[in-house]
Design an enzyme around this catalytic site. Structure first.
Site, PDB file in Angstrom:
ATOM      1  N   LYS A  80       0.850  -1.188   0.000  1.00 11.58           N
ATOM      2  CA  LYS A  80       0.000   0.000   0.000  1.00 11.58           C
ATOM      3  C   LYS A  80       0.885   1.238   0.000  1.00 11.58           C
ATOM      4  CE  LYS A  80      -3.898  -0.027   0.296  1.00 11.58           C
ATOM      5  NZ  LYS A  80      -5.046   0.064  -0.646  1.00 11.58           N
ATOM      6  N   GLY A 180     -22.041   5.074   3.451  1.00 11.09           N
ATOM      7  CA  GLY A 180     -21.129   5.514   2.404  1.00 11.09           C
ATOM      8  C   GLY A 180     -21.711   5.152   1.051  1.00 11.09           C
ATOM      9  N   GLY A 182     -20.010   5.866  -2.248  1.00 10.14           N
ATOM     10  CA  GLY A 182     -19.048   6.195  -3.287  1.00 10.14           C
ATOM     11  C   GLY A 182     -19.212   5.291  -4.490  1.00 10.14           C
ATOM     12  N   VAL A 184     -17.849   2.312  -5.356  1.00  4.22           N
ATOM     13  CA  VAL A 184     -18.094   0.893  -5.098  1.00  4.22           C
ATOM     14  C   VAL A 184     -19.516   0.668  -4.630  1.00  4.22           C
ATOM     15  CG1 VAL A 184     -17.494  -1.062  -3.616  1.00  4.22           C
ATOM     16  CG2 VAL A 184     -15.682   0.326  -4.640  1.00  4.22           C
ATOM     17  N   ALA A 185     -19.959   1.499  -3.689  1.00  2.00           N
ATOM     18  CA  ALA A 185     -21.314   1.349  -3.154  1.00  2.00           C
ATOM     19  C   ALA A 185     -22.367   1.535  -4.246  1.00  2.00           C
ATOM     20  CB  ALA A 185     -21.545   2.343  -2.031  1.00  2.00           C
TER      21      ALA A 185
END
Length: 355
Positions: A80, A180, A182, A184-185
């Site tokens: 990461k 949330g 965004g 992906v959601a």
């Protein structure tokens, strides 16, 4: 934070830090494990309050990427990257290209893609300075937007949990509360709505709420979502939202969403289990994005192959549920066991010994 002690505690191989006074770039790359292949994980840009917070995030997220790739059956390790800064005001082409030069110094031990605070256009700037980038736009030979497959994988994980909880994986008439909304959601929500599920969502972004409303999603306040009666609670924002306080407020049968590191502590997964709430381990069901980019490494990107591999999350989640029940352990621990077993098996084959 004692860096080497923290690395030893979580089994990290390498932490690289970079400062470029010419562009203002301050960043960290954490490589957790390369047993299965080069480490891979997104570059996150966030206005961390301290370097300690940024390092802690890089260590935690890279560890999760190792488990995510291992459990998904990919030949990738966990890494990461984090850039300390506000993406709304401090991001620039020069900063991103400098980050690309930093990535390139690792010689392919770390492959980067998008994460919170970065997007496909940013990857193009990074790619100007390094070839160790995945998830570029399809017009550039990459696999494109990772959120599409991530959303599909979360949906498949939700269906597997529904089948285990209610004897049918149909989501028709089920209520899903999404914390949330965004990218992906929103992709997950599309699958849910197509199946005639009821979706309720919240987000701190007015643009995200506007999109939710345009899709026919009911919108509630940011704090209200935890008290919303639902069948499935889906954390889809930042991590740590499933904790001793929020668990007391949930009235659901399943917790399954796209956010990383949803559990604040290991004990929170056990508490969900004690309360009879099925938890879908985040690194298992949100692996669609890493699956998508993995299919472009060393070969032309094939969206059909990526979709087929992502849909297997249903089977993997079902296997974790079975292991959890048979071994009387939490689903979080069962998913970790799946990843750890694969890592141990490959280490034996390759003669890799770790303390």
């Amino acid at each position: 934070m004692e860096i080497l002690d923290s690395m030893a505690r979580f089994g990290h191989e390498q932490v690289a830090m970079y400062n470029d006074p010419n562009t203002g770039l301050r960043g960290i790359i954490a490589i957790h494990d390369t047993t299965l292949g080069p480490s891979c994980g997104g570059t996150r840009m966030w206005p961390y309050e301290s370097e300690t917070d940024a390092l802690a995030d890089a260590l935690r997220l890279s560890l999760a990427m190792t488990y995510k790739s291992a459990a998904a059956g990919l030949n990738l390790g966990g890494g990461k990257g984090v850039i300390i800064g506000d993406p709304r005001t401090q991001k620039s082409e020069s900063l991103l290209r400098s980050w690309g030069r930093f990535v390139d110094t690792l010689g392919g031990r770390y492959l980067t893609t998008t994460d919170v605070g970065t997007n496909g256009r940013d990857l193009e700037s990074i790619h100007q300075e390094t070839r160790h980038v995945v998830g570029l736009d399809v017009t550039l030979g990459g696999s494109g937007d990772t959120s599409i497959m991530t959303g599909l994988g979360v949906y498949m994980g939700i269906k597997a949990c529904a089948g285990d909880a209610w004897g049918s994986d149909s989501l028709r008439g089920r209520t899903i509360a999404m914390q949330g909304f965004g990218k992906v959601a929103s992709h997950t929500a599309k699958h849910l709505l197509d199946e005639d599920a009821r979706v309720i969502a919240t987000d701190i972004s007015e643009d995200a709420l506007g999109k939710a409303k345009s899709m026919g999603v009911q919108v509630v306040g940011a704090e209200e979502i935890f008290d919303t009666p639902c069948d499935i609670f889906a954390p889809c924002a930042l991590g740590g939202v499933i904790n001793k306080d929020s668990i007391q407020r949930l009235s659901c049968r399943i917790v399954a969403g796209g956010a990383n590191n949803q559990l604040a502590t290991e004990a929170d997964g056990e508490e969900l289990q004690r309360r009879g709430i099925t938890y879908a381990p985040d690194f298992l069901i949100n692996a669609g994005g890493i699956i998508n980019v993995s299919t472009e490494i060393g070969q032309p990107y094939n969206p059909d192959r990526a979709r087929q591999q992502t849909e297997r999350i249903y089977e993997q989640m079902s296997a974790v549920l079975t292991t959890s029940r048979n071994k009387e352990i939490s689903t979080a621990r069962a998913a970790e066991l799946l990843a750890e077993t694969r890592l141990a098996d490959v280490r034996r084959v390759r003669g890799i010994f770790r303390g």
